[in-house]
Write an enzyme that holds these catalytic residues in place. Structure first.
Site, PDB file in Angstrom:
ATOM      1  N   CYS A  13      48.193  31.889  42.969  1.00  0.00           N
ATOM      2  CA  CYS A  13      48.569  33.283  43.259  1.00  0.00           C
ATOM      3  C   CYS A  13      50.045  33.360  43.647  1.00  0.00           C
ATOM      4  CB  CYS A  13      47.716  33.847  44.393  1.00  0.00           C
ATOM      5  SG  CYS A  13      45.983  34.038  43.948  1.00  0.00           S
ATOM      6  N   CYS A  66      41.639  36.161  33.602  1.00  0.00           N
ATOM      7  CA  CYS A  66      41.681  35.186  34.690  1.00  0.00           C
ATOM      8  C   CYS A  66      41.427  35.835  36.042  1.00  0.00           C
ATOM      9  CB  CYS A  66      43.020  34.473  34.732  1.00  0.00           C
ATOM     10  SG  CYS A  66      43.406  33.685  33.181  1.00  0.00           S
TER      11      CYS A  66
END
Ligand SMILES: Cc1ncc(COP(=O)(O)O)c(C=O)c1O
Ligand SMILES: Cc1ncc(COP(=O)(O)O)c(C=O)c1O
Lengths: 385, 125, 385, 125
Positions: free
Chosen positions: D102, D33
């Site tokens: 994130c 990812c």
């Protein structure tokens, strides 16, 4: 040159060109680029979006940039039709739309949609009752233009949109001829989609926008990268977008004064022609119209020959709509209003604008009668024959 | 769009008007289509002595009318019947494709006027 | 600023802007207008069409103006698919196309077409034998890009087009990255359709063209007036078209010399980086590539963080393609070439151009190693860990 | 795209590196990812005395790692477990929508490191 063809296109306002210039070679980066020049370009077009949104009373995320009025209307109509196909396949428009709208509906008919083309009255007005009658449970979309490009007639959009919404349909308006000319508030109008083209209001050619009310289902038509919130792919025309926003800013400030000034010149033109030329007819003179537009029917003569003779005198006008003037068809708008073919062939559109001067109108009023006389002398139809 | 010659004939059309005592009159076209041409011929001894026209139509229609009258003048009937729409268009240095039908109209107007002249002759015999 | 993102977009050549300028406010008329200013505008864009046609070895009537590369490819692919739907519903493209191509095919799949996505070899090359295997009697269209925007790899278009034609299919190429960079002759390439975008070769944003070989069946996608021979409606972007033609003219004259100069700088960059940075890989270095493009994979670090650090130093580059850089996906091109995900996330594209200077390359070669070092110090993957 | 604060933390990340004798290590994310975060904690008397990180990822991944280490330092374990991804993002003056994941990763890294610390404690009992 006396340019009276502002409905076909307008020159860029010099302030628009000035606003665009730095974006060709200096602030040229791709707004999708992550580096600082790219992000600056992104901020510049988002500022432009915000300017245009507030000009329309819309939210920023409701304004999508396109390559012009034609693409905007194609996206609006085909996009909604595709998105709502499962809900219904009936569409409504009017008989007097621009070909950028009409031809999309004609093509959707071939793909299994059914389309009602609403009639207009003798003045070219679409009546809300007619729309009411046309609506069906499976009607998904109604598209009626804000002002007609040939006659300048303003349609009762707020009423039409209300009727469409009562029937559960989405409402689109082709506002290519009104944006920048008259104040527009999408909430007051109550429309779900609204098309515009920058070059019709002193912005550059090759750029336009589509207002899409938040939540309106729409399928993108040009696919590719994730531009314009997934609604329109392709590297953004940064200078064009900046120019269009500047044109909106200028319009916002100046259109009130322009309406007054240009409206007076238009009225002067119509009065002058009527006094001096027998057997002419000014279309839709007594209904709400764009203040800059005058469509004149001249009996016994054909429009193109009038247009060319005016051109010999340095006067630029249109016969019917610019788009159809190279075809042999008489104006579909005038036929829909019930004018006979002979008269529909003899239309001359004067459309005035920002740089039209009083002396120019005087000159047109002086020259036009002679031209008509000359052509009528050639015509087999002239009075008494 | 138009050649200089078309524009010139359109601007200063030759032989405009009617001939009151014409020997043949040809009326072609249709106001619904936006083009009507009427050609008047004065004919003596099988030769076209004079030709005039009246036209409702676009620039090309007026220019081809003008050119057609110029072309027939002085020709014998047989010669005039040889005039094709292409000949009219070529004499004008060409026409845009979507205006070629105007030259067809001009050819038809010549034929119709001659037809009318001949029909009168047959009637008068 | 050191701009090394010419594949994302280029600044307009000042000569292009100069050529466009008179068409904004002076020669502004609508090319569809019959009056003299309109006819002058018409002549100007027809001259531009002729310039572009001869630049490509095409006939004038084979060049159609659009709003850019994305629209050109959408028109080519959807237009041919729609026009030939009755003949067959199988389409072929490659796994490494730009999203302006890929997403059109994905959408056509939903509409009942079947699509083969050809694989590429480790260098990103589509092999004609693979195409041969994929062709079926009902294959109507093959679309393979001329050069890939990320790697710069040139595909063997002439061979691929021949194979497609032997199989009875139409051949389209997305030449957005090659037009203006390398000589193109549509007859030598043997393609039926070819897409281009002006802003990739020093022309303006918001304008492009589609070459359509005479006789190629294609359904228009933007409907309206009778512009562009019925293949693309909407008032022509006159200044944009003039600018694009000027960009072609300049390219024709200068691209030979540019190729030499820029190619040498690109090679110098690659050599410099390779000497100074361990564990990097230059993609497709030994196959025919665009002379201006270098795609570098940097082990252990992610592309965006490299890009941003370069940006801090005033160096503008791209990570993967500009269009996908705001998404989370690694480059589909690198994955198709067989690179592992970790490496595919660590790509930096340097794309050089007309104003790239030797000193700039020196500076990049000096700065890059430090940035990589810094990021590797943060990375949990760095060597020996 | 990024706030000044994100860019500042990205440019000058705090607490970079590993703690060789860490009491808890949390590794989250996946190279497939494009984001991997490793957080190292030094814990004494239930309080986080030191925190460091190693991250493979985009600008936002590095900035949130940096901010997360700053936020946990000096906090008790219970306090550290209260830190949400939103808190990390807010401390950075916000993140672009497509980068919010994130901050989720940062929250998960804190939890994973504390989890590891607790697991070691249970083992050591
Ligand atoms: C009412 C109306 N709609 C749509 C258009 C199309 O706009 P464009 O040619 O800029 O695409 C025009 C002008 O040509 C117009 O007058
Ligand atoms: C290979 C390729 N095709 C198509 C496009 C799309 O061009 P545009 O964004 O000008 O529409 C690009 C660039 O973005 C490209 O690199």
């Amino acid at each position: 040159m006396i340019y009276l063809d502002y409905n076909a296109t307008t020159p860029c306002d010099p302030r628009v060109v000035e606003a665009m210039l730095p974006f060709f070679s200096e602030f040229f980066a791709n707004p999708s680029s992550l580096h600082r020049p790219g992000q600056e370009a992104r901020r510049a077009i988002e500022r432009a979006r915000s300017t245009i949104a507030s000009f329309l009373g819309a939210k920023e995320e409701e304004v999508i940039f396109t390559s012009g009025g034609t693409e905007s209307s194609n996206l609006a109509i085909r996009g909604v039709a595709q998105a709502l196909r499962k809900k219904g396949t009936h569409l409504v428009t009017s008989a007097i739309e621009h070909h950028a709208v009409l031809n999309v509906f004609r093509s959707l008919e071939k793909e299994g949609f059914s389309v009602t083309y609403l009639p207009v009255d003798a003045n070219g007005i679409v009546h809300p009752e007619e729309l009411k009658k046309a609506l069906r449970p499976d009607t998904i979309l109604v598209s009626i233009m804000h002002a007609n490009n040939e006659t300048g007639v303003l349609e009762p959009i707020a009423d039409l949109a209300r009727v469409a919404h009562e029937g559960g349909a989405i409402f689109h308006t082709d506002a290519v001829q009104t944006v920048g000319k008259i104040p527009i508030d999408v909430t007051v109008l109550g429309v779900d989609l609204l098309s515009a083209s920058a070059h019709k209001f002193y912005g550059p050619k090759g750029v336009g926008f589509l207002y899409i009310r938040k939540g309106t289902p729409i399928a993108p038509q040009i696919l590719g990268g994730h531009h314009e919130r997934g609604k329109r792919a392709g590297t953004e025309n940064v200078p064009g977008i900046i120019g269009m926003a500047k044109a909106c800013e200028i319009a916002q400030e100046e259109m009130g004064e322009e309406a007054r000034r240009v409206g007076a010149l238009r009225d002067m033109l119509e009065q002058g022609l009527e006094e001096r030329v027998p057997d002419i007819h000014i279309v839709s003179r007594n209904v709400p119209r764009l203040y800059n537009t005058s469509l004149v029917l001249v009996a016994y003569v054909e429009g193109e020959s009038l247009l060319l003779n005016l051109d010999f005198e340095g006067i630029c006008v249109s016969s019917g709509s610019a788009c159809t003037s190279s075809s042999l068809e008489p104006s579909h708008v005038l036929l829909a209003c019930g004018y006979p073919h002979e008269l529909a062939h003899g239309s001359i559109r004067f459309s005035l604008g920002k740089w039209t001067k009083e002396e120019e109108i005087f000159r047109v009023v002086a020259v036009f009668p002679k031209i008509v006389e000359k052509l009528r002398a050639i015509s087999p139809f002239s009075k008494g024959r | 769009m138009y050649s200089e010659k078309v524009l010139e004939h359109f601007r200063n059309p030759r032989n405009v008007g009617r001939i009151e005592d014409a020997d043949g009159i040809g009326k072609v076209g249709n106001p619904i289509c936006g083009d009507v041409m009427v050609m008047y011929l004065k004919i003596r001894d099988n030769r076209i002595e004079d030709a005039k026209f009246e036209t409702f139509g676009c620039g090309a229609a007026i220019a081809t009318s003008s050119m057609a009258t110029e072309l027939v003048k002085g020709k014998t009937i047989e010669e005039a019947l040889q005039i094709t729409n292409r000949a009219v268009a070529e004499a004008l240095d060409g026409l845009p494709p979507h205006k070629m039908h105007c030259s067809v109209l001009a050819e038809e107007a010549i034929r119709a006027a001659i037809e009318d002249y001949r029909a009168r002759g047959r009637k008068g015999e």
